[in-house]
Design a protein around this motif. Structure first.
Motif, short mmCIF file in Angstrom:
data_model
loop_
_atom_site.label_atom_id
_atom_site.label_comp_id
_atom_site.label_asym_id
_atom_site.label_seq_id
_atom_site.Cartn_x
_atom_site.Cartn_y
_atom_site.Cartn_z
N UNK A 29 109.36 48.82 -4.19
CA UNK A 29 108.55 47.64 -3.86
C UNK A 29 109.25 46.78 -2.83
N UNK A 30 110.32 47.29 -2.25
CA UNK A 30 111.15 46.57 -1.30
C UNK A 30 112.10 47.59 -0.66
N UNK A 82 106.84 57.43 -0.96
CA UNK A 82 108.00 56.77 -0.41
C UNK A 82 108.90 56.32 -1.56
N UNK A 83 110.19 56.51 -1.38
CA UNK A 83 111.12 55.98 -2.37
C UNK A 83 111.27 54.48 -2.16
N UNK A 84 110.98 54.03 -0.95
CA UNK A 84 111.33 52.68 -0.53
C UNK A 84 110.29 52.21 0.49
N UNK A 85 109.39 51.33 0.07
CA UNK A 85 108.34 50.87 0.98
C UNK A 85 108.91 49.96 2.07
N UNK A 86 110.04 49.33 1.78
CA UNK A 86 110.61 48.37 2.72
C UNK A 86 111.29 49.07 3.88
N UNK A 116 103.43 64.30 -11.27
CA UNK A 116 102.55 63.17 -11.03
C UNK A 116 102.50 62.23 -12.24
N UNK A 117 102.50 62.80 -13.45
CA UNK A 117 102.41 61.97 -14.66
C UNK A 117 103.58 60.99 -14.72
N UNK A 118 104.76 61.48 -14.32
CA UNK A 118 105.96 60.64 -14.32
C UNK A 118 105.86 59.56 -13.24
N UNK A 119 105.40 59.97 -12.08
CA UNK A 119 105.29 59.04 -10.95
C UNK A 119 104.30 57.92 -11.28
N UNK A 120 103.20 58.28 -11.90
CA UNK A 120 102.18 57.29 -12.25
C UNK A 120 102.77 56.20 -13.13
N UNK A 121 103.69 56.60 -14.01
CA UNK A 121 104.28 55.67 -14.97
C UNK A 121 105.40 54.84 -14.34
N UNK A 122 106.11 55.41 -13.34
CA UNK A 122 107.33 54.75 -12.90
C UNK A 122 107.27 54.17 -11.49
N UNK A 123 106.25 54.51 -10.71
CA UNK A 123 106.18 53.99 -9.34
C UNK A 123 105.77 52.51 -9.35
N UNK A 124 106.28 51.77 -8.37
CA UNK A 124 105.77 50.42 -8.14
C UNK A 124 104.41 50.63 -7.45
N UNK A 125 103.30 50.24 -8.12
CA UNK A 125 101.99 50.68 -7.64
C UNK A 125 101.45 49.87 -6.47
N UNK A 126 100.67 50.53 -5.63
CA UNK A 126 99.90 49.85 -4.61
C UNK A 126 100.67 49.29 -3.44
N UNK A 127 101.92 49.70 -3.27
CA UNK A 127 102.75 49.01 -2.27
C UNK A 127 102.44 49.41 -0.83
N UNK A 128 101.86 50.60 -0.62
CA UNK A 128 101.47 50.96 0.75
C UNK A 128 100.34 50.03 1.19
N UNK A 129 99.34 49.88 0.29
CA UNK A 129 98.22 48.99 0.60
C UNK A 129 98.70 47.54 0.71
N UNK A 130 99.65 47.17 -0.13
CA UNK A 130 100.19 45.81 -0.06
C UNK A 130 100.85 45.55 1.30
N UNK A 132 104.14 44.99 7.76
CA UNK A 132 104.29 44.63 6.35
C UNK A 132 105.52 45.26 5.73
N UNK A 133 105.80 46.51 6.10
CA UNK A 133 106.97 47.20 5.54
C UNK A 133 108.26 46.55 6.03
N UNK A 134 108.25 46.11 7.27
CA UNK A 134 109.45 45.44 7.79
C UNK A 134 109.72 44.19 6.96
N UNK A 135 108.65 43.48 6.59
CA UNK A 135 108.82 42.28 5.78
C UNK A 135 109.37 42.64 4.39
N UNK A 136 108.75 43.66 3.77
CA UNK A 136 109.20 44.08 2.44
C UNK A 136 110.58 44.72 2.48
#
Lengths: 365, 362
Positions: free
Chosen positions: A132-133, A103-107, A198-212, A18-22
């Motif tokens: 997210x890519x 991860x800074x980069x899920x792709x 963590x508070x900052x990450x929660x607000x700025x991360x593209x969420x759920x991308x590992x599971x995606x 999946x990560x290779x695709x993203x």
């Protein structure tokens, strides 16, 4: 508040696919990283994937990943603890300890680096990332775009050299200095960004991308096992659609300043017979033109899949004669704001003449 | 700590001149460093120069230096505080007070830059350096020969970036610091090679800042007395005048960040009918007389204007200049097999073995 889940070997394999695709053609090949993680898991390491709401606000999160040219990453294997050394260096420089990794980069390969560092350090990996890519430069993450401190960050190589950027003018300077160091280190190294709350990450991360990424991987594996059309299943799992199908007729590549730049030309087949597509590459696929007109533009995702197997093809693996389906997917909303487009829009990659227009289908409201 | 003497604004003039002589054609113009040092002395008072033997064995000593392309260093001036920032940051990183400042390179601009830090921080400056001349790369110091690591090292620029390096070897430090310096615009300021007093006593090339001052003074006084400036410098340096001639041809190319090239001379007066040539890579590295190699790195080759005795750098060589070439033995540390591996002719790519110039002089 969910605790998340423990990554299984099957998930790991799916994550790599999946990560290779993203990776949208870049981000480095996750395969080697997958093997390294699997080895650590077989020796007993356990990696927990934690949702973004699992940890308290004040916990520090470390972003780790590889930095360099993907072409080099395939040939020059890591010693193994580059990212961990970089993480320890930024923790030392900032005087904090991290309670989670992201991860800074899920792709691509950087989906795996935090997992490897997690297996080595026992820290959980957050379910999300900064892109997210995949993108080629350090400042091109939602963390940096939305104000993460660029220092202290660190680069570590396989020989044992560590360079800490103790203070930098801004995120562009961090990119410039870290890139210069990486080129000297042999164009591939481990990287850690200044720890974030963590508070900052929660607000700025593209969420759920590992599971995606894991879900995409499972969809591909299942489609293959059940002899269903992999490309259709990928589109179903991601909301992507096929923009072009054809045969690669030309690939140009050159290494410039640590980047693999170039283009691929595709002659249309099936419904696109007689048409020609061109993809601009800068580590990742950046722009898809069909018959001269831009069809998908960065930050939206452009992915080449092997026509028959549905296997994602990274830009360094593109070669004459391959039959491919080019699919496109809208980027996450955090990458499509005005602030984000300044950093990851077409102009940031040297296409000022292209206006970003979200791809029509599948764009969430 | 016993102070040899105090260095004020006036003495820096002589030290800068002497630094240019020991620059052996390179090392960067000491002028900018001199102005910075003079400003720091005006603001904070004179610098206490101490002998390396005055240091306690467990004292902490740190060299400071400007790194980059000599041409950039003259044009892109530091803000002024970066050297002190680098020094303070390294001090914070080491977690203890640095007892004395050291000069990395007595030839060229770095003969004067340590005075900036010594004046601003009130720390004594050790009379000596790590080269006894100028060299282009940061691992080329006697500290390397004594096993001192260049890292932890702090590197700062004029914009506010600062970097900490921790490397596996001094050659790697050079490579990574060079890349950072290039990104920073071609020049940067460093504090590196932290060492204890006992190591400094073994590793430092002694007395070279005093030598710079004496060289500058000898030149100044000979000029004022309408005497023979070149002879005065040669005597002070225990050097031999190996040629007197006119520049006939200069060929220059920039390779891998170095100003490389060859200069050819035709002899005049006593040397009429003879030929002379210099190979340079920032610094003068090899001297040929009548086609045969006469002096090679690490021994010092320096050029002085035949009349005024003013030192002439490789960048300023041009057709027609009438110059005298001086040569003298390098510090004995460089004349060892380990030393020659670091800075011998073969390291610089010349297919020549080192032959000591006046072996008895070492």
């Amino acid at each position: 508040m969910s605790e998340g889940y423990i990554l299984t070997e099957r998930d790991l394999q799916a994550l790599a696919i999946g990560a290779a695709l993203l990776g949208t053609g870049g981000g480095g090949n996750p395969y080697v990283g997958m093997l390294r993680t699997r080895e650590l898991m077989r020796k007993g390491a356990e990696v927990r994937i934690a949702p973004l709401d699992a940890l308290p606000d004040e916990v520090f999160v470390g972003e780790v990943g590889g930095i360099g040219a993907p072409v080099v990453g395939v040939e020059k294997f890591e010693q193994g603890e580059e990212c961990l050394r970089a993480l320890r260096a930024v923790e030392g420089a900032a005087g904090v300890r991290c309670g989670a990794l992201i991860s800074g980069e899920i792709g691509g390969a950087n989906s795996m680096e935090p997992v490897i560092t997690a297996a080595q350090s026992g820290l959980p990996v957050l379910d999300g990332d900064g892109m997210g890519r995949a993108f080629p430069e350090v400042q091109m993450s939602t963390f940096m775009i939305y104000g993460a401190a660029p220092a202290p960050s660190a680069v570590a190589d396989e020989k044992g050299n560590v360079v800490v950027y103790q203070s930098v003018v801004d995120m562009y300077w961090l990119e410039m200095l870290a890139r210069g160091t990486t080129v000297q280190m042999g164009a591939a190294a481990g990287f850690a960004i200044a720890p974030m709350r963590m508070a900052f990450v929660r607000r700025t991360a593209v969420p759920g991308t590992v599971s995606q990424a894991i879900a995409i991987g499972h969809a591909i594996l299942q489609a293959r096992a059940n002899r269903r059309n992999v490309i259709e299943e990928v589109c179903k799992a991601t909301g992507a659609r096929v923009f072009f199908t054809g045969k690669i007729v030309d690939v140009r590549r050159h290494l410039v300043g640590g980047f693999a730049r170039g283009k691929a030309v595709i002659a249309g087949t099936e419904g696109w017979a007689g048409s020609e597509a061109e993809i601009a590459i800068q580590n990742e696929n950046l722009v898809l033109w069909i018959d001269g007109a831009p069809a998908v533009v960065v930050p939206d995702l452009i992915m080449n899949l092997e026509r028959d197997t549905g296997e994602p093809i990274t830009t360094e693996m593109l070669r004459y004669g391959q039959r491919v389906a080019v699919i496109g997917l809208p980027a996450h909303g955090l990458l499509r704001t005005e602030a984000a487009l300044k950093v990851v829009g077409p102009a940031a990659f040297g296409y000022p003449e292209l206006a970003y227009r979200p791809i029509a289908e599948g764009v969430p409201a | 700590m016993k102070v040899l003497r105090e260095i004020g604004v006036a003495e820096l003039e002589d030290i800068a001149t002497g630094g240019a002589i020991l620059g052996t054609g390179g090392g960067g113009d000491p002028y900018v460093g001199k102005l910075m040092a003079q400003q720091a002395i005006r603001a904070h008072g004179p610098v206490r120069l101490v002998d390396v033997d005055a240091l306690a064995d467990d004292a902490l000593v740190v060299p400071v230096c400007m790194m980059g392309a000599p041409t950039v260093m003259t044009e892109k001036l530091p803000q002024g505080e970066e050297l002190v920032v680098a020094f303070r940051k390294l001090e914070a990183l080491l977690g203890r007070t640095i007892d004395a400042v050291l000069c990395g390179e007595a030839g060229g601009i770095n003969s004067t830059t340590p005075f900036v830090v010594a004046a601003a921080t009130g720390r004594p400056l050790v009379d000596g350096d790590g080269m006894g001349r100028a060299y282009p790369e940061l691992q080329m110091v006697t500290f390397t020969l004594h096993g001192v690591s260049a890292t932890p090292m702090v590197l700062c620029d004029d914009k506010g970036n600062s970097i900490v390096l921790d490397t596996v070897s001094n050659a790697w430090t050079e490579r990574l610091a060079r890349a950072a310096t290039v990104e920073m615009g071609g020049s940067a300021l460093l504090a590196f090679y932290p060492m204890d007093g006992a190591t400094a006593k073994r590793a430092v090339v002694r007395g070279t800042l005093s030598l710079c001052a004496r060289l500058g003074q000898a030149l100044r006084e000979a000029r004022a007395a309408h005497g023979a400036p070149v002879a005065a410098v040669a005597e002070m340096l225990s050097a031999e005048v190996i040629f007197h001639g006119r520049v006939r041809d200069v060929e220059r190319r920039t390779v891998g960040g170095f100003a490389r090239g060859t200069a050819e001379f035709e002899g005049v007066e006593d040397w009429a009918g003879h030929r002379f040539a210099l190979e340079f890579q920032n610094e003068f590295l090899i001297a040929y007389r009548d086609g045969a190699p006469l002096v090679t790195t690490p021994d010092l080759i320096t050029l002085l204007d035949a009349e005024s005795g003013a030192p002439v750098t490789a960048d300023s060589l041009r057709y027609g200049l009438r110059l005298k070439a001086l040569a003298c033995a390098s510090t004995p540390a460089w004349r060892t097999p380990e030393g020659l591996r670091l800075i011998g002719p073969r390291y610089f790519g010349y297919d020549l073995d080192y032959r000591p110039f006046r072996p008895d002089a070492a």
